[in-house]
Design a protein around this motif. Structure first.
Motif, PDB file in Angstrom:
ATOM      1  N   LEU A 108       0.827  -1.202   0.000  1.00 37.45           N
ATOM      2  CA  LEU A 108       0.000   0.000   0.000  1.00 37.45           C
ATOM      3  C   LEU A 108       0.861   1.251   0.000  1.00 37.45           C
ATOM      4  O   LEU A 108       1.994   1.243   0.482  1.00 37.45           O
ATOM      5  CB  LEU A 108      -0.899   0.019   1.242  1.00 37.45           C
ATOM      6  CG  LEU A 108      -1.868  -1.151   1.412  1.00 37.45           C
ATOM      7  CD1 LEU A 108      -2.402  -1.184   2.840  1.00 37.45           C
ATOM      8  CD2 LEU A 108      -3.020  -1.047   0.414  1.00 37.45           C
ATOM      9  N   THR A 109       0.310   2.327  -0.495  1.00 37.96           N
ATOM     10  CA  THR A 109       0.977   3.617  -0.344  1.00 37.96           C
ATOM     11  C   THR A 109       0.861   4.065   1.109  1.00 37.96           C
ATOM     12  O   THR A 109       0.028   3.551   1.879  1.00 37.96           O
ATOM     13  CB  THR A 109       0.334   4.687  -1.242  1.00 37.96           C
ATOM     14  OG1 THR A 109      -1.001   4.946  -0.766  1.00 37.96           O
ATOM     15  CG2 THR A 109       0.295   4.241  -2.695  1.00 37.96           C
ATOM     16  N   ASP A 110       1.667   5.035   1.484  1.00 38.85           N
ATOM     17  CA  ASP A 110       1.599   5.553   2.852  1.00 38.85           C
ATOM     18  C   ASP A 110       0.227   6.149   3.146  1.00 38.85           C
ATOM     19  O   ASP A 110      -0.305   5.989   4.254  1.00 38.85           O
ATOM     20  CB  ASP A 110       2.679   6.619   3.066  1.00 38.85           C
ATOM     21  CG  ASP A 110       4.091   6.041   3.072  1.00 38.85           C
ATOM     22  OD1 ASP A 110       4.227   4.814   3.232  1.00 38.85           O
ATOM     23  OD2 ASP A 110       5.049   6.827   2.912  1.00 38.85           O
ATOM     24  N   THR A 111      -0.364   6.808   2.171  1.00 40.74           N
ATOM     25  CA  THR A 111      -1.689   7.406   2.366  1.00 40.74           C
ATOM     26  C   THR A 111      -2.745   6.338   2.603  1.00 40.74           C
ATOM     27  O   THR A 111      -3.595   6.466   3.495  1.00 40.74           O
ATOM     28  CB  THR A 111      -2.071   8.250   1.136  1.00 40.74           C
ATOM     29  OG1 THR A 111      -1.125   9.306   0.977  1.00 40.74           O
ATOM     30  CG2 THR A 111      -3.461   8.851   1.291  1.00 40.74           C
ATOM     31  N   ARG A 113      -2.268   3.213   3.656  1.00 40.41           N
ATOM     32  CA  ARG A 113      -1.997   2.534   4.927  1.00 40.41           C
ATOM     33  C   ARG A 113      -2.484   3.388   6.103  1.00 40.41           C
ATOM     34  O   ARG A 113      -3.080   2.875   7.052  1.00 40.41           O
ATOM     35  CB  ARG A 113      -0.511   2.216   5.043  1.00 40.41           C
ATOM     36  CG  ARG A 113      -0.135   1.361   6.258  1.00 40.41           C
ATOM     37  CD  ARG A 113       1.321   0.919   6.173  1.00 40.41           C
ATOM     38  NE  ARG A 113       1.532   0.076   4.997  1.00 40.41           N
ATOM     39  CZ  ARG A 113       1.303  -1.225   4.975  1.00 40.41           C
ATOM     40  NH1 ARG A 113       0.871  -1.843   6.064  1.00 40.41           N
ATOM     41  NH2 ARG A 113       1.531  -1.922   3.875  1.00 40.41           N
ATOM     42  N   ASN A 226      -8.742   7.457  -0.259  1.00 44.76           N
ATOM     43  CA  ASN A 226      -7.362   7.281   0.190  1.00 44.76           C
ATOM     44  C   ASN A 226      -6.828   5.855   0.077  1.00 44.76           C
ATOM     45  O   ASN A 226      -5.612   5.662   0.135  1.00 44.76           O
ATOM     46  CB  ASN A 226      -7.220   7.758   1.632  1.00 44.76           C
ATOM     47  CG  ASN A 226      -7.487   9.245   1.762  1.00 44.76           C
ATOM     48  OD1 ASN A 226      -7.073  10.028   0.912  1.00 44.76           O
ATOM     49  ND2 ASN A 226      -8.210   9.639   2.800  1.00 44.76           N
ATOM     50  N   GLU A 230      -5.874   5.711  -4.396  1.00 41.89           N
ATOM     51  CA  GLU A 230      -4.415   5.679  -4.251  1.00 41.89           C
ATOM     52  C   GLU A 230      -3.837   4.366  -4.778  1.00 41.89           C
ATOM     53  O   GLU A 230      -2.806   4.347  -5.453  1.00 41.89           O
ATOM     54  CB  GLU A 230      -4.039   5.842  -2.779  1.00 41.89           C
ATOM     55  CG  GLU A 230      -4.014   7.271  -2.303  1.00 41.89           C
ATOM     56  CD  GLU A 230      -2.691   7.951  -2.625  1.00 41.89           C
ATOM     57  OE1 GLU A 230      -1.633   7.333  -2.416  1.00 41.89           O
ATOM     58  OE2 GLU A 230      -2.732   9.088  -3.098  1.00 41.89           O
ATOM     59  N   SER A 231      -4.515   3.255  -4.462  1.00 41.79           N
ATOM     60  CA  SER A 231      -3.984   1.945  -4.854  1.00 41.79           C
ATOM     61  C   SER A 231      -4.057   1.745  -6.361  1.00 41.79           C
ATOM     62  O   SER A 231      -3.121   1.196  -6.970  1.00 41.79           O
ATOM     63  CB  SER A 231      -4.757   0.838  -4.133  1.00 41.79           C
ATOM     64  OG  SER A 231      -4.572   0.941  -2.726  1.00 41.79           O
ATOM     65  N   ARG A 233      -4.037   4.120  -8.580  1.00 44.47           N
ATOM     66  CA  ARG A 233      -3.040   5.023  -9.156  1.00 44.47           C
ATOM     67  C   ARG A 233      -1.651   4.374  -9.102  1.00 44.47           C
ATOM     68  O   ARG A 233      -0.858   4.483 -10.035  1.00 44.47           O
ATOM     69  CB  ARG A 233      -3.059   6.351  -8.401  1.00 44.47           C
ATOM     70  CG  ARG A 233      -2.281   7.473  -9.079  1.00 44.47           C
ATOM     71  CD  ARG A 233      -2.438   8.778  -8.305  1.00 44.47           C
ATOM     72  NE  ARG A 233      -3.835   9.176  -8.208  1.00 44.47           N
ATOM     73  CZ  ARG A 233      -4.501   9.318  -7.067  1.00 44.47           C
ATOM     74  NH1 ARG A 233      -3.906   9.069  -5.913  1.00 44.47           N
ATOM     75  NH2 ARG A 233      -5.768   9.685  -7.070  1.00 44.47           N
ATOM     76  N   ARG A 234      -1.391   3.660  -8.020  1.00 45.04           N
ATOM     77  CA  ARG A 234      -0.085   3.005  -7.857  1.00 45.04           C
ATOM     78  C   ARG A 234       0.055   1.809  -8.771  1.00 45.04           C
ATOM     79  O   ARG A 234       1.123   1.569  -9.342  1.00 45.04           O
ATOM     80  CB  ARG A 234       0.077   2.573  -6.388  1.00 45.04           C
ATOM     81  CG  ARG A 234       1.368   1.826  -6.084  1.00 45.04           C
ATOM     82  CD  ARG A 234       1.363   1.361  -4.636  1.00 45.04           C
ATOM     83  NE  ARG A 234       2.585   0.631  -4.316  1.00 45.04           N
ATOM     84  CZ  ARG A 234       2.756  -0.654  -4.551  1.00 45.04           C
ATOM     85  NH1 ARG A 234       1.788  -1.370  -5.118  1.00 45.04           N
ATOM     86  NH2 ARG A 234       3.891  -1.244  -4.217  1.00 45.04           N
ATOM     87  N   ASP A 235      -1.031   1.029  -8.907  1.00 41.99           N
ATOM     88  CA  ASP A 235      -0.974  -0.190  -9.720  1.00 41.99           C
ATOM     89  C   ASP A 235      -2.361  -0.433 -10.331  1.00 41.99           C
ATOM     90  O   ASP A 235      -3.246  -0.967  -9.671  1.00 41.99           O
ATOM     91  CB  ASP A 235      -0.567  -1.386  -8.856  1.00 41.99           C
ATOM     92  CG  ASP A 235      -0.443  -2.668  -9.665  1.00 41.99           C
ATOM     93  OD1 ASP A 235      -0.717  -2.647 -10.882  1.00 41.99           O
ATOM     94  OD2 ASP A 235      -0.076  -3.702  -9.082  1.00 41.99           O
TER      95      ASP A 235
END
Length: 275
Positions: A108-111, A113, A226, A230-231, A233-235
Motif C-alpha cells: 500500500l501507499t503511505d496514504t 496505509r 485514500n 491511491e492503490s 493510481r499506484r498499480d
C-alpha cells in the motif's frame, strides 16, 4: 473436513480458522465457490469498470442493496423474534476488525496505509466495537428467546463467503467488499436503530448503532479516496479485483435481503432451506 465440503461446511471452516490458514481442501473449495458464483464478471462489475474510481461511491448508492426494502421492515415491521433471528443467524459473518487488518498485508501507499490504520483505531473508540456488537446481540437474544431456530441457507452463506474469500485468498477483493459495506452502512444502521427503538431497547444496548452512525461515512470516504484511488493510481492491475469485491458484496447482500423479505411474509418467519 470432508474432501468436498458443502458451502455451509466451507463457511463453518472459514469462520473457525480466522487468524490462521485454511486447509488445502478448504482453500480449493473456496476458490471453486468463487469461480462458480462470481467467476463471470457481473453487469455491475462492468459498470464500475466503465467509470473512474471517483464515481464508484455514487454507483454503490444506486445498487438495490443500498436502500433495500428489508431495512424498512427492520425499522417499522419485524417483531423482536424476527429481529433476533436476523442478527443471530449472521453469527458466521466475519468480524470486521480482522478483515481490515488483513488488508495491511498488501503493498500500500503511505496514504492508503494511514487510512486503514485510522479505521482500525476508530474501531477501539470509545471501547472495542466488537464488545458493543456483542452487547447488542445479547440484549436482542434475551428479549426474544433463548432458543431461536436458526437456519443456514444459500444467500446467507454466499453473503458471508464473499468476505472470507477476500480475507483468505484475495485481499484486493476484500478492499472492495469493505468499501461497499462501509458505504451503505449509514442507511442500514439508521433503520436498524429505528427498529430497536420501536421494540423498546435501551440506549446502552444500541451504542454500537450510535457509534457507527457517527463514523461510517468518514470511513467510506477514506476507503474510496485514500485507499482505492491511491492503490489504483499506484498499480492499475488492482482495479479489477477491487471492483469485483464491491459488486460481489452488494449482489450477495441484495439476494440475502430479498430472502429476508420473503421470509418476513411467512407467519412464523420461516424459510425453506435448500442444501
Amino acid at each position: 473436513m470432508m474432501e468436498h465440503p458443502t458451502d455451509s461446511e466451507l463457511l463453518k471452516a472459514c469462520a473457525a480458522r480466522m487468524g490462521s490458514r485454511l486447509e488445502p481442501a478448504e482453500e480449493s473449495a473456496l476458490r471453486h465457490w468463487w469461480a462458480r458464483e462470481h467467476g463471470q464478471r457481473s453487469a455491475f462489475t462492468n459498470a464500475l469498470l466503465s467509470r473512474p474510481e471517483s464515481q464508484w461511491a455514487a454507483a454503490i448508492f444506486q445498487h438495490p442493496a443500498a436502500r433495500h426494502p428489508w431495512y424498512g421492515r427492520l425499522a417499522h415491521e419485524v417483531s423482536v423474534r424476527e429481529y433476533a433471528t436476523f442478527l443471530l443467524e449472521n453469527a458466521a459473518y466475519p468480524s470486521f476488525l480482522p478483515l481490515v487488518r488483513r488488508t495491511l498485508d498488501l503493498p500500500l501507499t503511505d496514504t492508503a496505509r494511514a487510512a486503514i490504520v485510522r479505521n482500525i483505531e476508530d474501531e477501539q473508540v470509545p471501547v472495542p466495537h466488537a464488545d458493543l456488537m456483542r452487547r447488542l446481540f445479547l440484549a436482542v437474544k434475551a428479549k426474544a428467546s433463548p432458543d431461536l431456530p436458526l437456519a443456514t441457507y444459500p444467500s446467507l452463506v454466499d453473503r458471508c463467503l464473499v468476505l472470507y474469500y477476500g480475507y483468505y485468498l484475495e485481499p484486493w477483493n476484500l478492499i472492495g467488499s469493505l468499501f461497499a459495506t462501509e458505504a451503505i452502512a449509514h442507511y442500514r444502521l439508521e433503520h436498524m436503530g429505528k427498529g430497536l427503538e420501536r421494540l423498546g431497547f435501551a440506549a446502552a444496548d444500541m451504542e454500537f448503532i450510535r457509534v457507527h452512525l457517527a463514523c461510517d461515512d468518514d470511513h467510506a470516504r477514506d476507503w474510496g479516496d485514500n485507499v482505492i484511488e491511491e492503490s489504483v493510481r499506484r498499480d492499475p492491475r488492482v482495479r479489477m479485483p477491487i471492483a469485483e469485491g464491491i459488486a460481489a458484496a452488494l449482489e450477495t447482500s441484495a439476494h440475502y435481503f430479498d430472502d429476508l423479505c420473503l421470509r418476513a411474509t411467512r407467519p412464523d418467519f420461516s424459510f425453506e432451506v435448500h442444501p
